[in-house]
Design a protein around this motif. Structure first.
Motif, PDB file in Angstrom:
ATOM      1  N   GLU A  49       0.929  -1.133  -0.048  1.00 35.06           N
ATOM      2  CA  GLU A  49      -0.028  -0.035  -0.066  1.00 35.06           C
ATOM      3  C   GLU A  49       0.868   1.419  -0.080  1.00 35.06           C
ATOM      4  N   GLY A  50       0.420   2.221  -0.996  1.00 34.01           N
ATOM      5  CA  GLY A  50       1.396   3.481  -0.959  1.00 34.01           C
ATOM      6  C   GLY A  50       2.301   3.402  -2.219  1.00 34.01           C
ATOM      7  N   TYR A  51       2.865   2.343  -2.500  1.00 40.06           N
ATOM      8  CA  TYR A  51       4.054   1.901  -3.249  1.00 40.06           C
ATOM      9  C   TYR A  51       3.783   1.426  -4.939  1.00 40.06           C
ATOM     10  N   LEU A  52       2.212   1.297  -5.256  1.00 41.66           N
ATOM     11  CA  LEU A  52       2.125   0.960  -6.512  1.00 41.66           C
ATOM     12  C   LEU A  52       1.540   2.159  -7.093  1.00 41.66           C
ATOM     13  N   PHE A  53       2.423   3.036  -7.803  1.00 42.92           N
ATOM     14  CA  PHE A  53       2.223   4.424  -8.332  1.00 42.92           C
ATOM     15  C   PHE A  53       1.042   4.383  -9.446  1.00 42.92           C
ATOM     16  N   PRO A  54       0.234   5.422  -9.051  1.00 46.88           N
ATOM     17  CA  PRO A  54      -0.985   5.729 -10.157  1.00 46.88           C
ATOM     18  C   PRO A  54      -0.264   6.289 -11.258  1.00 46.88           C
ATOM     19  N   ASP A  55      -0.579   5.703 -12.535  1.00 47.12           N
ATOM     20  CA  ASP A  55      -0.059   6.023 -13.894  1.00 47.12           C
ATOM     21  C   ASP A  55      -0.748   5.214 -14.947  1.00 47.12           C
ATOM     22  N   THR A  56      -0.452   5.351 -15.899  1.00 45.09           N
ATOM     23  CA  THR A  56      -0.794   4.582 -17.369  1.00 45.09           C
ATOM     24  C   THR A  56       0.008   3.534 -17.555  1.00 45.09           C
ATOM     25  N   TYR A  57      -0.173   2.461 -17.508  1.00 47.46           N
ATOM     26  CA  TYR A  57       0.908   1.224 -17.912  1.00 47.46           C
ATOM     27  C   TYR A  57       0.335   0.391 -19.327  1.00 47.46           C
ATOM     28  N   ASP A  58       1.535  -0.174 -19.894  1.00 51.34           N
ATOM     29  CA  ASP A  58       1.112  -1.344 -20.776  1.00 51.34           C
ATOM     30  C   ASP A  58       1.320  -2.491 -20.279  1.00 51.34           C
ATOM     31  N   PHE A  59       0.333  -3.707 -20.124  1.00 52.49           N
ATOM     32  CA  PHE A  59       0.615  -4.807 -19.489  1.00 52.49           C
ATOM     33  C   PHE A  59       0.469  -5.896 -20.686  1.00 52.49           C
ATOM     34  N   TYR A  60       0.892  -6.890 -20.541  1.00 50.58           N
ATOM     35  CA  TYR A  60       0.709  -8.166 -21.397  1.00 50.58           C
ATOM     36  C   TYR A  60      -0.395  -9.119 -20.776  1.00 50.58           C
ATOM     37  N   PRO A 113       2.187 -12.229 -12.624  1.00 53.73           N
ATOM     38  CA  PRO A 113       1.779 -11.167 -11.396  1.00 53.73           C
ATOM     39  C   PRO A 113       2.857 -10.624 -10.891  1.00 53.73           C
ATOM     40  N   SER A 114       3.660 -10.907 -10.396  1.00 59.07           N
ATOM     41  CA  SER A 114       4.928 -10.181  -9.905  1.00 59.07           C
ATOM     42  C   SER A 114       5.451  -9.289 -10.276  1.00 59.07           C
ATOM     43  N   SER A 115       5.672  -9.594 -11.825  1.00 60.43           N
ATOM     44  CA  SER A 115       6.149  -8.619 -12.707  1.00 60.43           C
ATOM     45  C   SER A 115       5.331  -7.466 -13.068  1.00 60.43           C
ATOM     46  N   ALA A 116       4.031  -7.625 -13.275  1.00 59.72           N
ATOM     47  CA  ALA A 116       3.197  -6.634 -13.374  1.00 59.72           C
ATOM     48  C   ALA A 116       3.041  -5.912 -12.016  1.00 59.72           C
ATOM     49  N   LEU A 117       3.253  -6.298 -10.910  1.00 60.12           N
ATOM     50  CA  LEU A 117       3.063  -5.512  -9.706  1.00 60.12           C
ATOM     51  C   LEU A 117       4.454  -4.882  -9.575  1.00 60.12           C
ATOM     52  N   ASN A 118       5.498  -5.419  -9.808  1.00 55.78           N
ATOM     53  CA  ASN A 118       6.780  -4.666  -9.732  1.00 55.78           C
ATOM     54  C   ASN A 118       6.947  -3.533 -10.712  1.00 55.78           C
ATOM     55  N   ASN A 150       8.107   2.372 -10.959  1.00 53.18           N
ATOM     56  CA  ASN A 150       7.606   3.496 -11.213  1.00 53.18           C
ATOM     57  C   ASN A 150       7.767   4.608  -9.950  1.00 53.18           C
ATOM     58  N   PHE A 151       6.981   3.869  -8.770  1.00 54.04           N
ATOM     59  CA  PHE A 151       7.145   4.541  -7.388  1.00 54.04           C
ATOM     60  C   PHE A 151       8.592   5.070  -7.272  1.00 54.04           C
ATOM     61  N   ASP A 152       9.617   4.078  -7.514  1.00 51.31           N
ATOM     62  CA  ASP A 152      10.783   4.174  -7.004  1.00 51.31           C
ATOM     63  C   ASP A 152      11.534   4.987  -7.767  1.00 51.31           C
ATOM     64  N   SER A 153      11.088   5.303  -9.015  1.00 48.46           N
ATOM     65  CA  SER A 153      11.690   6.362 -10.017  1.00 48.46           C
ATOM     66  C   SER A 153      11.650   7.719  -9.766  1.00 48.46           C
ATOM     67  N   LYS A 154      10.387   7.654  -9.005  1.00 47.31           N
ATOM     68  CA  LYS A 154       9.846   9.121  -8.494  1.00 47.31           C
ATOM     69  C   LYS A 154      10.695   9.526  -7.389  1.00 47.31           C
TER      70      LYS A 154
END
Length: 380
Positions: free
Chosen positions: A201-212, A217-222, A227-231
């Motif tokens: 919670e708090g670390y899944l950054f809200p943004d627009t993403y492209d997913f396969y 699942p772990s790749s999608a969440l990561n 993205n949060f970490d890059s901020k």
């Protein structure tokens, strides 16, 4: 031995000394020639090595800067499972680069892993290394039938994000939930020992993403955590430290702001939170935040208005019952709320309530606050 003469021994010694001195003198020119030979060999080695390195360097520069390359245009597909190494393989196999190891080295310096996104890209040999990396950004590619673009709204919880990803076909809700609970994520602020989804919670950054579709699942969440970490930057972390809070506290406060704001007043709500946290009783709040959104986080199935009975729920997220911050953030905040948590408005506000105009009305005293609650302007 009785026949030898004393002078014979001296004569023999003298002759031996002269002979030895002569041999030493005779050997000296050979040593000088050997040193001369070593210097020439060393100089020749330096010249040859320099020429080789210059030649190799020129070849690397040609590849790096896209000089003197044959015209090649290729379509490169980057998947969620690709790494910089496999991307270099694809570029090399397509004839777009010549030296995979050199591209990987450049990519590590250029932070390419944070710039390259999943998608299908048309690239050519007129593009240097930097242009190739820029050309593989999400916004440069085309989605295909195996991908889906999803916008994560600000203020969504982990549960809401997982539900949205599942609805769009990224993976099943069950698998995404399992990854949220058990997958290991390589970030120091993620508690990999916990098996509660609130650890994200708090670390899944809200943004627009492209997913396969059917992505791991772990790749999608990561991707959201990355993205949060890059901020994060040194300024953000130093600002948090200057306020006497760590990163988790700042994101916690930002999440409260995100769930409470009307979209225009993040800095004012931040000031109320900080004022209340600092209040030792002088303003009658005693560190109690009394934030409805935190209580509702503990009551995910709750509907309707919050009642007095709800306020008696024994949960650390019940900020009517427990002082201070909740145990974890209660949502995933956007940058505006994070900025407000770092730089709140300087006010003497301790209360706010929503008016019929859709905006929060702020008060410095309980008397002012109660007067607004009794007015016709209060939304109820």
């Amino acid at each position: 031995m009785a026949d030898y003469k004393r002078g014979d021994t001296a004569s023999w010694d003298t002759e031996q000394v002269r002979r030895g001195q002569g041999e030493q003198r005779a050997s000296r020119p050979r040593k000088r020639r050997r040193r001369h030979f070593n210097v020439l060999t060393y100089l020749l080695f330096v010249v040859v090595t320099s020429a080789i390195l210059a030649g190799v360097g020129w070849l690397l520069i040609n590849d790096l800067c896209a000089f003197n390359k044959e015209d090649v245009t290729a379509t490169i597909e980057v998947t969620a499972d690709d790494s910089i190494a496999t991307i270099a393989d694809k570029l090399h196999d397509a004839g777009l680069i010549q030296y995979k190891w050199f591209f990987r080295l450049f990519a590590s310096v250029a932070d390419a892993k944070d710039k390259i996104g999943t998608g299908t890209y048309e690239l050519d040999t007129d593009m240097d290394y930097r242009a190739l990396i820029t050309g593989m950004h999400n916004s440069s590619g085309n989605l295909n039938s195996d991908t889906v673009r999803i916008t994560i709204p600000e203020g969504y919880t982990v549960s809401q994000i997982i539900k949205l990803l599942a609805e769009k076909g990224v993976n099943t809700q069950e698998e995404l939930l399992n990854a949220a609970k058990t997958a290991a994520f390589d970030y120091e602020y993620i508690d990999n020992h916990s098996e509660d989804i609130s650890r994200l919670e708090g670390y899944l950054f809200p943004d627009t993403y492209d997913f396969y579709l059917n992505e791991k699942p772990s790749s999608a969440l990561n991707r959201l955590i990355k993205n949060f970490d890059s901020k994060l930057d040194d300024d953000l972390l130093s600002q948090a430290k200057a306020r006497g809070y760590d990163l988790s506290d700042i994101i916690n406060i930002a999440s409260l702001i995100e769930k409470e704001t009307d979209g225009t007043d993040q800095d004012k709500i931040a000031s109320v939170i900080y004022n209340r946290l600092a209040d030792k009783g002088g303003h009658g709040t005693y560190g109690m935040l009394n934030i409805d959104a935190a209580l509702l986080y503990a009551l995910p199935e709750h509907e309707g208005a919050i009642t007095n009975a709800d306020k008696q729920v024994d949960s650390k997220y019940n900020l009517y019952k427990y002082a201070g911050l909740p145990p974890t953030p209660i949502a995933n905040p956007g940058l505006a709320s994070i900025d407000a948590a770092l730089e709140p408005a300087q006010t003497d506000y301790y209360y706010y309530a929503l008016g019929k105009d859709g905006r929060h009305h702020f008060s410095s005293t309980l008397e002012q606050h109660n007067a607004f609650l009794s007015s016709a302007d209060y939304a109820g």
